[in-house]
Design a protein around this motif. Structure first.
Motif, PDB file in Angstrom:
ATOM      1  N   LYS A   1       8.034 -10.717  -3.880  1.00 46.83           N
ATOM      2  CA  LYS A   1       6.911 -10.599  -2.950  1.00 46.83           C
ATOM      3  C   LYS A   1       7.397 -10.047  -1.617  1.00 46.83           C
ATOM      4  CE  LYS A   1       4.196 -14.334  -4.987  1.00 46.83           C
ATOM      5  NZ  LYS A   1       3.440 -15.592  -4.753  1.00 46.83           N
TER       6      LYS A   1
ATOM      7  N   THR B   1       0.928  -1.518   0.872  1.00 49.98           N
ATOM      8  CA  THR B   1       0.321  -1.971  -0.379  1.00 49.98           C
ATOM      9  C   THR B   1       0.579  -0.977  -1.496  1.00 49.98           C
ATOM     10  OG1 THR B   1      -1.396  -3.123   0.889  1.00 49.98           O
ATOM     11  CG2 THR B   1      -1.829  -2.734  -1.441  1.00 49.98           C
ATOM     12  N   GLU B   2       0.464   0.311  -1.204  1.00 51.75           N
ATOM     13  CA  GLU B   2       0.739   1.338  -2.216  1.00 51.75           C
ATOM     14  C   GLU B   2       2.204   1.302  -2.637  1.00 51.75           C
ATOM     15  OE1 GLU B   2      -0.681   4.872  -0.271  1.00 51.75           O
ATOM     16  OE2 GLU B   2      -2.586   4.809  -1.377  1.00 51.75           O
TER      17      GLU B   2
ATOM     18  N   ALA C   1       2.686  -1.748  -4.910  1.00 54.61           N
ATOM     19  CA  ALA C   1       2.071  -1.531  -6.218  1.00 54.61           C
ATOM     20  C   ALA C   1       2.897  -0.559  -7.059  1.00 54.61           C
ATOM     21  CB  ALA C   1       0.653  -1.001  -6.034  1.00 54.61           C
TER      22      ALA C   1
ATOM     23  N   HIS D   1       4.689  -7.741  -5.243  1.00 56.41           N
ATOM     24  CA  HIS D   1       3.434  -8.315  -4.767  1.00 56.41           C
ATOM     25  C   HIS D   1       3.409  -8.226  -3.246  1.00 56.41           C
ATOM     26  CE1 HIS D   1       2.390 -11.002  -8.487  1.00 56.41           C
ATOM     27  NE2 HIS D   1       2.735  -9.773  -8.824  1.00 56.41           N
ATOM     28  N   MET D   2       2.352  -7.688  -2.686  1.00 53.91           N
ATOM     29  CA  MET D   2       2.238  -7.509  -1.241  1.00 53.91           C
ATOM     30  C   MET D   2       1.455  -8.663  -0.625  1.00 53.91           C
ATOM     31  SD  MET D   2       3.245  -5.339   1.019  1.00 53.91           S
ATOM     32  CE  MET D   2       3.333  -6.176   2.607  1.00 53.91           C
ATOM     33  N   ARG D   3       1.950  -9.183   0.506  1.00 56.08           N
ATOM     34  CA  ARG D   3       1.233 -10.235   1.222  1.00 56.08           C
ATOM     35  C   ARG D   3       1.262  -9.923   2.714  1.00 56.08           C
ATOM     36  NH1 ARG D   3       2.647 -16.180  -0.695  1.00 56.08           N
ATOM     37  NH2 ARG D   3       4.323 -15.880   0.789  1.00 56.08           N
TER      38      ARG D   3
ATOM     39  N   LEU E   1      -7.952  -2.371   3.506  1.00 55.13           N
ATOM     40  CA  LEU E   1      -7.599  -2.254   2.095  1.00 55.13           C
ATOM     41  C   LEU E   1      -8.799  -1.800   1.272  1.00 55.13           C
ATOM     42  CD1 LEU E   1      -5.435  -5.493   1.627  1.00 55.13           C
ATOM     43  CD2 LEU E   1      -4.615  -3.124   1.659  1.00 55.13           C
TER      44      LEU E   1
ATOM     45  N   GLU F   1      -5.642 -14.109  -2.847  1.00 59.26           N
ATOM     46  CA  GLU F   1      -5.142 -12.930  -3.541  1.00 59.26           C
ATOM     47  C   GLU F   1      -6.266 -12.099  -4.145  1.00 59.26           C
ATOM     48  OE1 GLU F   1      -0.632 -14.182  -4.866  1.00 59.26           O
ATOM     49  OE2 GLU F   1      -2.221 -14.355  -6.355  1.00 59.26           O
TER      50      GLU F   1
ATOM     51  N   ILE G   1      -5.763  -5.159  -7.462  1.00 60.23           N
ATOM     52  CA  ILE G   1      -6.271  -3.802  -7.315  1.00 60.23           C
ATOM     53  C   ILE G   1      -6.839  -3.369  -8.662  1.00 60.23           C
ATOM     54  CG2 ILE G   1      -5.674  -1.404  -6.804  1.00 60.23           C
ATOM     55  CD1 ILE G   1      -3.482  -2.466  -4.955  1.00 60.23           C
TER      56      ILE G   1
ATOM     57  N   VAL H   1      -2.398  -8.138  -4.175  1.00 58.93           N
ATOM     58  CA  VAL H   1      -2.197  -8.183  -2.725  1.00 58.93           C
ATOM     59  C   VAL H   1      -2.795  -9.485  -2.217  1.00 58.93           C
ATOM     60  CG1 VAL H   1      -4.321  -6.862  -2.305  1.00 58.93           C
ATOM     61  CG2 VAL H   1      -2.570  -6.988  -0.532  1.00 58.93           C
TER      62      VAL H   1
END
Length: 329
Positions: A159, A177-178, A181, A186-188, A216, A235, A238, A245
């Motif tokens: 993460k 985020t891209e 992915a 995992h983006m937070r 987003l 969470e 996508i 995310v």
């Protein structure tokens, strides 16, 4: 064993253990350029003391998850050995770590073999010059290498934690985020909180969860996932992918009502809230010959005194005396 329950009915199963207050970065939203006065090493809990506190937690209080934090926990000498000892406890907690990632490339595999399950890596920007400006160190290549090493070692899911700050890095919310992915991370995103050592936190500079989600939403179709157990992040997936995310909105969407966390500082102080203004001194008990029953009683007394929430949005809010780097994330 009797669960560790406070007067509001919240059961505490998640322990955050700070292993050091030292850090090899100087992030502008965390500490001044010159750093801080680090605690003398003799004041920090030894490995034996850390293992004993965690053992009391798992065997007598129902702790099931332990996250190692700092400062920067990878600076702790002998960390793989400590992880191995913690993973050998019966019952064994699920072990994870939050790190800036600089030392992960050389330690990810050995930490995984020692029993570490998962890793969170702080990364606020993908731009080398901006990384150097935010952290005051030119180390982004080491962090990116550390992310790859953690994933290769099986510390999954990896993460990434980012703190958007208005006018600093908030234009990278979609880019981060891209990136996550694309690479299977995992983006937070985490709302900035009044925990910097300088006391310079400004609510106007905080990018809110609503703003993050709006940005987003302009790029992605987000499918709500919700919270996993009592995790702090809301969470979304996508659409059309397995990419996830999350947003931790401690300020604008407090989740105190379901909080299951308790914190141990590197010098052995138990904190029942990230924003607590009172601590329970376990180090004094450990070094004064207290038995496990006394340690258990101190835990239970601390949790019994936990308030309903952090009160950031209340006029009565008081910042804790310790900054984030000395509390542990």
């Amino acid at each position: 064993m009797a669960p560790l329950v406070d007067r509001f009915g919240r059961t505490h199963t998640d322990l955050r253990v700070s292993l050091t207050d030292r850090c090899n970065l100087r992030c502008t939203y965390c500490m001044p350029a010159e750093g801080l006065n680090w605690m003398p090493r003799a004041e920090a809990l030894t490995d034996d003391e850390v293992v004993r506190v965690v053992r009391v937690g798992t065997q007598r209080l129902g702790i099931t998850q332990v996250r190692l934090t700092g400062g920067e926990p990878l600076l702790r000498r002998g960390l793989p050995g400590l992880v191995a000892r913690l993973s050998a406890l019966d019952p064994a907690p699920k072990l994870s770590i939050t790190t800036n990632g600089i030392g992960l490339a050389r330690s990810a595999t050995v930490l995984r073999e020692a029993g570490l399950s998962r890793v969170n890596v702080s990364l606020d920007t993908l731009r080398p010059e901006r990384f150097a400006a935010i952290t005051r160190r030119d180390r982004i290549a080491d962090v990116l290498e550390g992310l790859r090493a953690a994933q290769a070692a099986g510390l999954a899911p990896v993460k990434i934690n980012a703190v958007p700050v208005r006018g600093v890095n908030d234009d990278e919310i979609v880019d981060l985020t891209e990136f996550a992915a694309e690479h299977g991370y995992h983006m937070r995103f985490i709302e900035s909180m009044p925990l910097d050592a300088q006391g310079a936190w400004d609510r106007d500079g905080m990018v809110t969860a609503e703003e993050i989600l709006d940005r987003l939403g302009e790029r992605f179709d987000l499918v709500p996932v919700g919270r996993q157990d009592n995790a702090p992040a809301e969470e979304w997936r996508i659409a059309g992918t397995q990419a996830v995310v999350g947003v931790i909105a401690s300020v604008t969407r407090p989740f105190c009502g379901s909080c299951d966390r308790v914190r141990l500082t590197a010098d052995g102080q138990l904190r029942n809230c990230l924003f607590a203004t009172h601590e329970s001194d376990l180090r004094a008990l450990l070094r004064g010959g207290a038995d496990d029953a006394a340690l258990e009683a101190a835990w239970r007394t601390s949790i019994a005194g936990k308030g309903p929430g952090h009160a950031i949005n209340s006029p009565e809010f008081r910042r804790p005396q310790r900054p984030m780097s000395a509390i542990g994330g």
